[in-house]
Design an enzyme around this catalytic site. Sequence first.
Site, PDB file in Angstrom:
ATOM      1  N   ALA A 255       0.815  -1.223   0.000  1.00 51.03           N
ATOM      2  CA  ALA A 255       0.000   0.000   0.000  1.00 51.03           C
ATOM      3  C   ALA A 255       0.847   1.272   0.000  1.00 51.03           C
ATOM      4  O   ALA A 255       0.310   2.379   0.124  1.00 51.03           O
ATOM      5  CB  ALA A 255      -0.934  -0.004   1.219  1.00 51.03           C
ATOM      6  N   ASP A 256       2.157   1.136  -0.162  1.00 52.41           N
ATOM      7  CA  ASP A 256       3.051   2.296  -0.066  1.00 52.41           C
ATOM      8  C   ASP A 256       2.846   3.287  -1.210  1.00 52.41           C
ATOM      9  O   ASP A 256       2.850   2.908  -2.385  1.00 52.41           O
ATOM     10  CB  ASP A 256       4.507   1.816  -0.059  1.00 52.41           C
ATOM     11  CG  ASP A 256       5.479   2.959   0.163  1.00 52.41           C
ATOM     12  OD1 ASP A 256       5.635   3.370   1.325  1.00 52.41           O
ATOM     13  OD2 ASP A 256       6.035   3.452  -0.830  1.00 52.41           O
ATOM     14  N   VAL A 257       2.678   4.555  -0.864  1.00 46.19           N
ATOM     15  CA  VAL A 257       2.419   5.611  -1.849  1.00 46.19           C
ATOM     16  C   VAL A 257       3.604   5.790  -2.798  1.00 46.19           C
ATOM     17  O   VAL A 257       3.435   5.975  -4.004  1.00 46.19           O
ATOM     18  CB  VAL A 257       2.086   6.945  -1.134  1.00 46.19           C
ATOM     19  CG1 VAL A 257       1.969   8.081  -2.137  1.00 46.19           C
ATOM     20  CG2 VAL A 257       0.788   6.814  -0.345  1.00 46.19           C
ATOM     21  N   TRP A 297      11.513   2.530  -5.382  1.00 49.00           N
ATOM     22  CA  TRP A 297      11.678   3.785  -4.630  1.00 49.00           C
ATOM     23  C   TRP A 297      12.877   4.572  -5.168  1.00 49.00           C
ATOM     24  O   TRP A 297      12.819   5.761  -5.359  1.00 49.00           O
ATOM     25  CB  TRP A 297      11.894   3.494  -3.139  1.00 49.00           C
ATOM     26  CG  TRP A 297      10.679   3.096  -2.383  1.00 49.00           C
ATOM     27  CD1 TRP A 297       9.377   3.209  -2.773  1.00 49.00           C
ATOM     28  CD2 TRP A 297      10.650   2.503  -1.082  1.00 49.00           C
ATOM     29  NE1 TRP A 297       8.537   2.721  -1.803  1.00 49.00           N
ATOM     30  CE2 TRP A 297       9.291   2.275  -0.752  1.00 49.00           C
ATOM     31  CE3 TRP A 297      11.637   2.147  -0.160  1.00 49.00           C
ATOM     32  CZ2 TRP A 297       8.896   1.711   0.471  1.00 49.00           C
ATOM     33  CZ3 TRP A 297      11.256   1.573   1.047  1.00 49.00           C
ATOM     34  CH2 TRP A 297       9.905   1.366   1.360  1.00 49.00           C
TER      35      TRP A 297
END
Length: 302
Positions: A255-257, A297
């Site tokens: 669920a990481d933005v 990331w």
Amino acid sequence: MKWINKGLSIEIYPPPEFNFKECLVFLGRSEQEVMHLIKDGYLYKLVKVNGEVVLLKIGSTSHSIQVEFPMSTPSISTLEKVVSYIWEWFDLDQALGDFYEVASKDMILKQIAPKYYGLRIICIPDLFEALTWAIIGQQINLTFAYTLKKRFVEQFGESYTIEGYTFWLFPEFTKIASIEVSDLRKLQFTGRKAEYIIGVAKAMTSGELSKEMLLQKQDYQQIQKSLMSIRGIGAWTADYVMMKCLHYPSAFPIADVGLHHALMLQLGIERKPTIEEIREMSTNWEGWQAYATFYLWRSLYE
């Protein structure tokens, strides 16, 4: 761990799949960072090992990590702990050959894995720091999260000033266990986050929670369940901590933005993919979801 003591410095020999400069890019992503300093290609980090406070000045050659000690040279027993700390910080126990094999066959990862070859997950070895940072980052942007962390560390941490630079140790959980919610509210923490962080500190002070205890479970689901039983720790926080502190390459903060933004960029789409779509995309990443996430990331910092 392979290393030698050179008297006033030490030399650590990491696995071949290690790129110090790539790790520095990730470590340098915020000017608000207070837990380390990057200057002239060197990484400075204050640590406390064996009750001894040590300032590390970390550099690299093509085949080794060079560590100097600007404050004073530690004892032999402390040097061994310093090596262990650096080894864990850069996740050097992880054999990345299998990850690169997986990445080479994946539509998304094959574009970025060669680009950032040698990048390792930059870990947070201290469980309290990992949990606190994850809680701080819940539902706010990264810039404000760094602002809150800076205030927290400068208010409750320990500092040393050397050659005009101030270096910080992360606050001890025993200290945070004794503060009030109002102490964090003054720093612009929400009441909920203040309660969660103090709650974690109290659980660690009482012995209800520790890194050793979690690692002894040796089962992903059990560890995740143990973490999520603590107030304020949901699935994203648990998976983030399992990835960054407990070294689970299969941990997946789905669920990481930041992950969602990176996937949007890599896929060239204008909307965030759904959780179901991400699950479908990640079927090839099995066992390496944490590294896939970390490399995605990294792609945000071009």
